[in-house]
Design a protein around this motif. Structure first.
Motif, PDB file in Angstrom:
ATOM      1  N   PHE A 149      -1.547  -0.936  -4.140  1.00 21.17           N
ATOM      2  CA  PHE A 149      -2.787  -0.152  -3.930  1.00 21.17           C
ATOM      3  C   PHE A 149      -2.078   1.280  -3.666  1.00 21.17           C
ATOM      4  N   ILE A 154       1.098  -1.077   0.033  1.00 12.75           N
ATOM      5  CA  ILE A 154       0.003   0.193  -0.049  1.00 12.75           C
ATOM      6  C   ILE A 154       0.974   1.271  -0.058  1.00 12.75           C
ATOM      7  N   ARG A 173      -6.759  -2.945   3.305  1.00  8.31           N
ATOM      8  CA  ARG A 173      -7.154  -2.231   4.502  1.00  8.31           C
ATOM      9  C   ARG A 173      -6.752  -2.800   6.019  1.00  8.31           C
ATOM     10  N   CYS A 175      -5.346   9.341   4.085  1.00  9.54           N
ATOM     11  CA  CYS A 175      -5.265   8.527   5.270  1.00  9.54           C
ATOM     12  C   CYS A 175      -5.167   9.346   6.518  1.00  9.54           C
ATOM     13  N   ALA A 179      -3.576   4.310  -1.199  1.00 11.64           N
ATOM     14  CA  ALA A 179      -4.420   4.714  -0.143  1.00 11.64           C
ATOM     15  C   ALA A 179      -4.576   6.408  -0.109  1.00 11.64           C
ATOM     16  N   ARG A 180      -5.503   7.286  -0.647  1.00 12.50           N
ATOM     17  CA  ARG A 180      -5.260   8.586  -0.339  1.00 12.50           C
ATOM     18  C   ARG A 180      -6.142   9.095   0.993  1.00 12.50           C
ATOM     19  N   GLU A 199      -6.114   4.567   8.543  1.00 13.95           N
ATOM     20  CA  GLU A 199      -7.273   4.065   7.698  1.00 13.95           C
ATOM     21  C   GLU A 199      -7.361   5.011   6.557  1.00 13.95           C
ATOM     22  N   ALA A 200      -8.082   4.546   5.366  1.00 12.89           N
ATOM     23  CA  ALA A 200      -8.137   5.354   4.173  1.00 12.89           C
ATOM     24  C   ALA A 200      -9.650   4.847   3.558  1.00 12.89           C
ATOM     25  N   ASP A 201     -10.362   5.791   3.015  1.00 14.29           N
ATOM     26  CA  ASP A 201     -11.581   5.784   2.271  1.00 14.29           C
ATOM     27  C   ASP A 201     -11.481   5.466   1.068  1.00 14.29           C
ATOM     28  N   ASP A 202     -10.489   6.477   0.215  1.00 17.07           N
ATOM     29  CA  ASP A 202     -10.020   6.563  -1.068  1.00 17.07           C
ATOM     30  C   ASP A 202      -9.036   5.409  -1.418  1.00 17.07           C
ATOM     31  N   TRP A 203      -9.426   4.382  -2.162  1.00 18.22           N
ATOM     32  CA  TRP A 203      -8.439   3.355  -2.394  1.00 18.22           C
ATOM     33  C   TRP A 203      -8.346   3.461  -4.055  1.00 18.22           C
ATOM     34  N   PRO A 221       0.492   4.722   0.967  1.00 15.33           N
ATOM     35  CA  PRO A 221      -0.777   5.610   1.783  1.00 15.33           C
ATOM     36  C   PRO A 221      -0.076   7.143   1.886  1.00 15.33           C
TER      37      PRO A 221
END
Length: 198
Positions: A127, A51, A93, A132, A129-130, A103-107, A53
């Motif tokens: 991946f 990831i 995740r 974060c 992840a934005r 954590e991130a919601d934008d993957w 991040p």
């Protein structure tokens, strides 16, 4: 003569070493499109995720840790092996939270790629992840000690220049971090590949 390249056919396969769930080595007898037969060793290890991040202000979340394959302390993006049947995004995740507390919601899925062209090794799922955000303390339960480090792009480049990266798959993830256009193109390719196989 056709210009179309054709895949090789697996004629036979035999295990020569098995240490479940971590490693399997087998020998495959393959038939080439021209009828020749050859043997290739195949190395199966567990598939994994890496990831990249980024926080909402564009900084990168990384880990400094000892990796025995590299035989030294080095810098890595969060990563981890997939459990049997675990979808790559679910693993990503889980690993991000366990290893960093973020954590991130934008993957964005940037595809899965084998480590070795002919022997396979494993598939690495990449991946980005934005946005974060830290929600907990890290709790990876891993053997290795880790230190979470949050870096600007310039700090990340300085880390690279010091030689702190030591693992090829991590360098691939570094390319995603430093080249958003490549990450976007890989995500587009991954989506197209999913359409073809889905």
């Amino acid at each position: 003569m056709s210009d179309e390249l054709k895949p090789w056919s697996i004629v036979a396969s035999r295990d020569v070493y098995v240490h479940e769930p971590w490693l399997k080595i087998r020998v495959e007898t393959l038939e080439l499109p021209d009828g020749r037969r050859v043997e290739f060793h195949q190395v199966d290890t567990r598939d994994f995720v890496i990831i990249v991040p980024q926080t909402d202000d564009g900084r990168f979340v990384l880990l400094r840790q000892y990796k025995h394959g590299a035989r030294r302390v080095n810098v890595n993006f969060p990563a981890g092996t997939m459990e049997t049947g675990e979808p790559p995004l679910e693993c990503a995740r889980r690993e991000l939270l366990e290893e960093t507390g973020y954590e991130a919601d934008d993957w964005t899925a940037c595809g899965g790629y084998v480590l070795m062209g002919n022997a396979r090794g494993a598939t690495c799922h990449l991946f980005v992840a934005r946005n974060c955000r830290k929600v907990a303390e890290p709790d990876s339960g891993d053997l290795e000690e880790m230190r979470v480090e949050v870096m600007t792009r310039d700090e990340l480049l300085a880390t690279v220049a010091r030689g702190d990266f030591a693992i090829a798959s991590q360098v691939a993830a570094l390319g995603l971090a430093l080249n958003p256009e490549m990450a976007a193109a890989l995500a587009q390719g991954a989506a197209r590949g999913a359409e073809v196989t889905g």
